[in-house]
Enzyme design. Sequence first.
Site, short mmCIF file in Angstrom:
data_model
loop_
_atom_site.label_atom_id
_atom_site.label_comp_id
_atom_site.label_asym_id
_atom_site.label_seq_id
_atom_site.Cartn_x
_atom_site.Cartn_y
_atom_site.Cartn_z
N GLU A 500 -22.28 18.78 13.10
CA GLU A 500 -22.26 20.19 13.61
C GLU A 500 -21.24 20.78 12.37
O GLU A 500 -20.20 20.18 12.14
CB GLU A 500 -21.72 20.33 14.98
CG GLU A 500 -22.74 19.67 15.96
CD GLU A 500 -22.15 19.14 17.12
OE1 GLU A 500 -20.93 19.43 17.42
OE2 GLU A 500 -22.99 18.36 17.84
N GLU A 531 -25.57 15.60 19.69
CA GLU A 531 -24.74 14.24 19.42
C GLU A 531 -25.49 13.23 19.51
O GLU A 531 -25.54 12.28 18.32
CB GLU A 531 -23.67 13.88 20.00
CG GLU A 531 -22.33 15.04 19.63
CD GLU A 531 -22.37 16.58 20.35
OE1 GLU A 531 -23.44 16.82 20.99
OE2 GLU A 531 -21.69 17.53 19.94
N ASP A 556 -14.37 13.14 22.26
CA ASP A 556 -14.87 13.35 23.60
C ASP A 556 -16.26 13.45 23.68
O ASP A 556 -17.16 13.37 24.57
CB ASP A 556 -14.32 14.66 23.86
CG ASP A 556 -12.64 14.62 23.84
OD1 ASP A 556 -11.88 14.54 24.81
OD2 ASP A 556 -12.33 14.71 22.71
N ILE A 558 -18.70 11.60 22.16
CA ILE A 558 -19.32 10.30 22.17
C ILE A 558 -19.97 10.03 23.41
O ILE A 558 -21.22 9.41 23.63
CB ILE A 558 -18.74 9.26 21.69
CG1 ILE A 558 -17.43 8.72 22.50
CG2 ILE A 558 -17.89 9.48 20.10
CD1 ILE A 558 -16.74 7.44 21.95
N HIS A 598 -11.18 17.57 24.98
CA HIS A 598 -11.05 17.66 23.57
C HIS A 598 -10.06 16.68 22.99
O HIS A 598 -9.59 16.77 21.71
CB HIS A 598 -11.14 19.04 23.01
CG HIS A 598 -12.54 19.80 22.93
ND1 HIS A 598 -13.03 20.08 23.92
CD2 HIS A 598 -13.03 20.32 21.86
CE1 HIS A 598 -14.07 20.74 23.62
NE2 HIS A 598 -14.16 20.89 22.13
#
Length: 822
Positions: A500, A531, A556, A558, A598
């Site tokens: 991204e 993702e 975070d 993943i 985050h």
Amino acid sequence: MPKSQFIDPRDIRKPGKLQFGTIPINQYNKTIADERKIYSGDDLIRIYRDMVIIREFENMLNEIKVKNEYRGISYNHPGPAHLSMGQEAAAVGMAYTLTVDDLIFGSHRSHGEILAKGLSAIHQLDDNQLLGIMKSYFNGKVLSAVEKGHKGTHKQLAVKFLLYGTLSEIFARENGFNKGLGGSMHAFFTPFGIYPNNAIVGGSGDISVGAALFKKVNNQPGIVVCNIGDASMACGPVWEGISFASMDQYTMLWDEAYRGGLPVLFNCMNNMYGMGGQTCGETMGYGIVARIGAGVNSEMLHAERIDGYNPLAVIDAFRRKKKLLHDRKGPVLLDTLTYRFSGHSPSDASSYRSKEEVEAWQQVDSILQFGQDLVSNNITRQSGLEEISLNVLAEIENTLRLSIDDSVSPRLNLLSRPDAIGEMMFSNGSVEAFGIGNPETRIPLQENPRVKAIRNKERYYLDNSGKPVSKAKQFQLRDGIFEAIIDRFYKDPTLVAYGEENRDWGGAFAVYRGLTEALPYHRLFNSPIAEGAIVGTAIGYGMAGGRVIAEIMYCDFIGRCGDELFNQLPKWQAMSGNLIKMPVVIRVSIGSKYGAQHSQDWSSLVAHVPGIKAVFPATPYDAKGLMNSALQGTDPVVYFESQRIYDVGEQFHEGGVPLEYYEIPIGEPDIKRKGSDITILTIGSTLYTALKAADELSAKYGLSAEVIDARSLVPFNYAPVLESVKNTGRIVLTSDACSRGSYLRDMASNIAEMAFDYLDAPPVVVGSRNWITPAYEMEEYFFPQYDWIIDAIHERIIPLNGHQTKTDWSIETQLLRNKKGV
Ligand SMILES: Cc1ncc(C[n+]2csc(CCOP(=O)(O)OP(=O)(O)O)c2C)c(N)n1
Ligand SMILES: [Mg+2]
């Protein structure tokens, strides 16, 4: 976010109506007689034979599963066998026009597709090519099992080879196509263009797109077919894969030579059921799978429903769709109607469907119908069909006998070679470039503005007079990552990077600033916010033969690519019998300041799963050296970065970060400060916390701490740590991960076991609290602080004269917190 594409409010805000085109449904209406111009009699008979082979292969498996016996041969197969009896026409039709350059990916129910694609490849390859493949595969081991006593043609031998390699794989034999490490749901054979089948429903949805990306970026011939079920159309990886495959940029932004859609065909083997859930009428709302195409892009994915009960209808569709893909008009969606007579698995009681329904489909069984058509069109006689069946029966029986004969087809011997599987988890290669030729770039490396700017930076944190250099003038950790990456972009023509905001923006944390200027779109691009597809496509890109860096913006996230990261990326090298390489680097940035979703360090989750290498550099020197190693290697590496220290300068490596290329071996910890009284082992940015603690220990308590930076989590060489502990007799371990279940616990217990005799106290872990990460202003109560390390040493290891603790390290508190689960 290309500035060239002006978004004009006057246009966008105009009223209008969105209209969709039409989606053809079962439009094929030709007879065999109509098609005789393009099919010889032999072609048509071969289509029939291939369907019969698949049917009998699966019939045999069914008998083995249900009765433990087939034609008087007894065998017990405890493992899975998801059969596709009834779906043969769809499989054979799918494979008929595909060459070995065309890759198929599949699912848990893909035996039929494997055999169909293999048989098609055998038909197309000449004898020398076939012999070459069979002789070189595992040094001819699979071939030697089937060639003994073989009297027929090379092609017949190749059919035996295909059946035997597949069945031995299903039965977990070492002669299986993947040494028995894939099994029924994951078997594959890349020399025939058969790529991984996937036990995770929908798992191929994004991996296949990555293989198509590889083909496109590297100008490789062929297309990619993603065979998935109708129920998998609900799965995230499928949607994300479709989104990734349909990005506008391929047609609007990529350079002329690369412009056009991805060569990927999503082929839904629509048997109208999941395991027991009925997709149309119960678990989905699409009614007709092909409808999905309408919403995805303006080409509506060229979607079409075809009659997968008629092999010629399927071939016709694949022929037309292949042309579209070659003309760069992909991606394509096919809704291939079919039906499985067999249960989801042989133990399935079919309680979810009526006997009448199964019988109705059996009455129009494609093998029966196609056979009758061949006879009524005088292509063969009934006796010709019977002869085919008899030959197939004999071949399947022979294959079964061979693959269950322990003397011919033993299993991998884990008794005599206990580490045999361990040795296949990684490929541990060293490859500068996966392709030949000049890497495509936009400007010479030395003209790159960021490269030039970095040239003027100080590569050590102190200047010649020993004064600290200002942050702006220092070569930072992010520069170390960049330098390794841009270097590889100019060496390996296959290397691509995406994620991204990777292009134009320069990556969320400015690591990629300067890359946009250096690289054409097809080597660096923005992905959708997907993702799963970011990692999944990287897997497909890697297994197809290219090197790739995919970026996950915050650790975070993943969770969003959990399957790809934990079930796919780490497994395919070993599940291939160690034939596939996986040169995939996943950059994962660990945050702070942004609260509970985050700021989590989940490196422990990654380290837990076998099959991934994991590194976490904390200095510019290590960042560059470890990235160089990751990018020279052939294994998947998750490369953690901490947002706290992107801007640190090099404080440890004398002379600063070398301009030249160098590698730091993955798995080697590094002593960052020598000491003699206590060891502090750190992961990631806690290196700096530990150094501060070491300063205080020395200044206030006269204790000399040795600070070791783990640098890598997997693999990890404990020797230097044990050596240190032998000298100090004490160790504290620290990282930003929540302390419960943290990888530090694993390290601590290993150290306790291996250095027990030298330890004065048990290893102590100083991690984050087992909470949500609070706001930045409260982070000091959550993440390990230097004084926590000192408190822990005082309370747990060695009392420090006059020390007043600020935090509670009593056993009572630990007990209570554990009892509460916090
Ligand atoms: C992620 C995941 N969820 C659930 C399952 C269990 N499962 C195996 S096959 C299957 C049904 C799949 O249906 P479909 O995609 O239509 O393929 P088909 O079995 O019909 O070929 C399910 C739910 C699984 N293997 N993977
Ligand atoms: Mg299904």
